[in-house]
Write a protein that holds these residues in place. Sequence first.
Motif, PDB file in Angstrom:
ATOM      1  N   GLN A  10       0.892  -1.293  -0.132  1.00  0.00           N
ATOM      2  CA  GLN A  10      -0.018  -0.182  -0.127  1.00  0.00           C
ATOM      3  C   GLN A  10       1.067   1.239  -0.082  1.00  0.00           C
ATOM      4  O   GLN A  10       0.870   2.014   1.078  1.00  0.00           O
ATOM      5  CB  GLN A  10      -0.852   0.002   1.199  1.00  0.00           C
ATOM      6  CG  GLN A  10      -1.862  -1.261   1.584  1.00  0.00           C
ATOM      7  CD  GLN A  10      -2.509  -1.088   2.789  1.00  0.00           C
ATOM      8  OE1 GLN A  10      -2.895  -0.177   3.190  1.00  0.00           O
ATOM      9  NE2 GLN A  10      -2.567  -2.282   3.496  1.00  0.00           N
ATOM     10  N   PRO A  11       1.660   1.632  -1.000  1.00  0.00           N
ATOM     11  CA  PRO A  11       2.639   2.497  -0.992  1.00  0.00           C
ATOM     12  C   PRO A  11       2.110   4.105  -0.841  1.00  0.00           C
ATOM     13  O   PRO A  11       2.808   4.755  -0.205  1.00  0.00           O
ATOM     14  CB  PRO A  11       3.239   2.657  -2.431  1.00  0.00           C
ATOM     15  CG  PRO A  11       2.350   1.469  -3.323  1.00  0.00           C
ATOM     16  CD  PRO A  11       1.621   0.725  -2.434  1.00  0.00           C
ATOM     17  N   GLN A  12       0.726   4.310  -1.047  1.00  0.00           N
ATOM     18  CA  GLN A  12       0.051   5.518  -1.251  1.00  0.00           C
ATOM     19  C   GLN A  12      -0.501   5.674   0.269  1.00  0.00           C
ATOM     20  O   GLN A  12      -1.027   6.990   0.554  1.00  0.00           O
ATOM     21  CB  GLN A  12      -0.967   5.598  -2.165  1.00  0.00           C
ATOM     22  CG  GLN A  12      -0.423   5.491  -3.443  1.00  0.00           C
ATOM     23  CD  GLN A  12       0.930   6.352  -3.614  1.00  0.00           C
ATOM     24  OE1 GLN A  12       0.860   7.711  -3.501  1.00  0.00           O
ATOM     25  NE2 GLN A  12       1.841   5.833  -4.590  1.00  0.00           N
ATOM     26  N   ASN A  13      -0.498   4.881   1.206  1.00  0.00           N
ATOM     27  CA  ASN A  13      -1.110   4.981   2.337  1.00  0.00           C
ATOM     28  C   ASN A  13      -0.518   5.847   3.210  1.00  0.00           C
ATOM     29  O   ASN A  13       0.568   5.432   4.028  1.00  0.00           O
ATOM     30  CB  ASN A  13      -1.143   3.261   3.277  1.00  0.00           C
ATOM     31  CG  ASN A  13      -2.105   3.318   4.355  1.00  0.00           C
ATOM     32  OD1 ASN A  13      -2.067   4.368   5.147  1.00  0.00           O
ATOM     33  ND2 ASN A  13      -2.793   2.327   4.581  1.00  0.00           N
ATOM     34  N   THR A  14      -0.798   6.863   3.777  1.00  0.00           N
ATOM     35  CA  THR A  14       0.034   7.861   4.506  1.00  0.00           C
ATOM     36  C   THR A  14      -0.092   7.492   5.962  1.00  0.00           C
ATOM     37  O   THR A  14       1.062   7.878   6.830  1.00  0.00           O
ATOM     38  CB  THR A  14      -0.548   9.158   4.285  1.00  0.00           C
ATOM     39  OG1 THR A  14      -2.119   9.208   4.605  1.00  0.00           O
ATOM     40  CG2 THR A  14      -0.503   9.746   2.917  1.00  0.00           C
ATOM     41  N   GLN A  15      -1.071   6.795   6.357  1.00  0.00           N
ATOM     42  CA  GLN A  15      -1.022   6.273   7.941  1.00  0.00           C
ATOM     43  C   GLN A  15       0.086   5.380   8.051  1.00  0.00           C
ATOM     44  O   GLN A  15       0.786   5.382   9.357  1.00  0.00           O
ATOM     45  CB  GLN A  15      -2.354   5.777   8.262  1.00  0.00           C
ATOM     46  CG  GLN A  15      -3.523   6.840   8.321  1.00  0.00           C
ATOM     47  CD  GLN A  15      -4.777   6.051   8.809  1.00  0.00           C
ATOM     48  OE1 GLN A  15      -5.164   4.941   8.494  1.00  0.00           O
ATOM     49  NE2 GLN A  15      -5.371   6.615   9.791  1.00  0.00           N
ATOM     50  N   LEU A  16       0.097   4.371   7.123  1.00  0.00           N
ATOM     51  CA  LEU A  16       1.459   3.717   7.314  1.00  0.00           C
ATOM     52  C   LEU A  16       2.630   4.296   7.396  1.00  0.00           C
ATOM     53  O   LEU A  16       3.730   4.125   8.102  1.00  0.00           O
ATOM     54  CB  LEU A  16       1.443   2.543   5.987  1.00  0.00           C
ATOM     55  CG  LEU A  16       0.450   1.490   6.152  1.00  0.00           C
ATOM     56  CD1 LEU A  16       0.477   0.540   5.101  1.00  0.00           C
ATOM     57  CD2 LEU A  16       0.554   0.748   7.511  1.00  0.00           C
ATOM     58  N   ALA A  17       2.775   5.486   6.468  1.00  0.00           N
ATOM     59  CA  ALA A  17       4.144   6.112   6.441  1.00  0.00           C
ATOM     60  C   ALA A  17       4.536   6.665   7.785  1.00  0.00           C
ATOM     61  O   ALA A  17       5.413   7.055   8.228  1.00  0.00           O
ATOM     62  CB  ALA A  17       3.962   7.209   5.309  1.00  0.00           C
TER      63      ALA A  17
END
Length: 158
Positions: A120-127
């Motif tokens: 999920q490269p676009q998931n900002t919560q993971l970032a």
Amino acid sequence: MTASIEIEFVLRGPQDELVEKQTFSGKGQAGIMSLKLPNVALVSSPNANNNYHWYLSVICNQSDRADDVVVEGLLQPVTLESNLVRELETASLEERINLYQSYDLWHERLDTLAKMKRSQPQNTQLAQKLAALLESVQLDPTIGQKPLLETEMLSLSH
């Protein structure tokens, strides 16, 4: 085409014995690289010095290894409690992150976050979670913004 750079990973045991040595192609890209250790029996005893020393070297000049760029650290195996093992077997990736956090298993937490970020490269919560984890262990949180690289093993020797 980007030049290939050799990267060497070495794991030494509690008595400084060689446990593992792997060489990878760095392909000249900056980013986060994940290494999977083979199934080696790591000693985990509360009364023993069971620290394993690891080294990661970027080989700049094959004929003069004094030019290598080296980072190192310690790895201390732990035995998971049986109730945690049972919980992890049925837990979702998100639940695993929380379990690893509650048991202070940051390497496993980092690995799980990286797997989730790769899918999920676009998931900002993971970032944000990845940045917070890196910061919690005194690492630069911006490292988590680097691409997740695939490693290509060149050779494996003991």
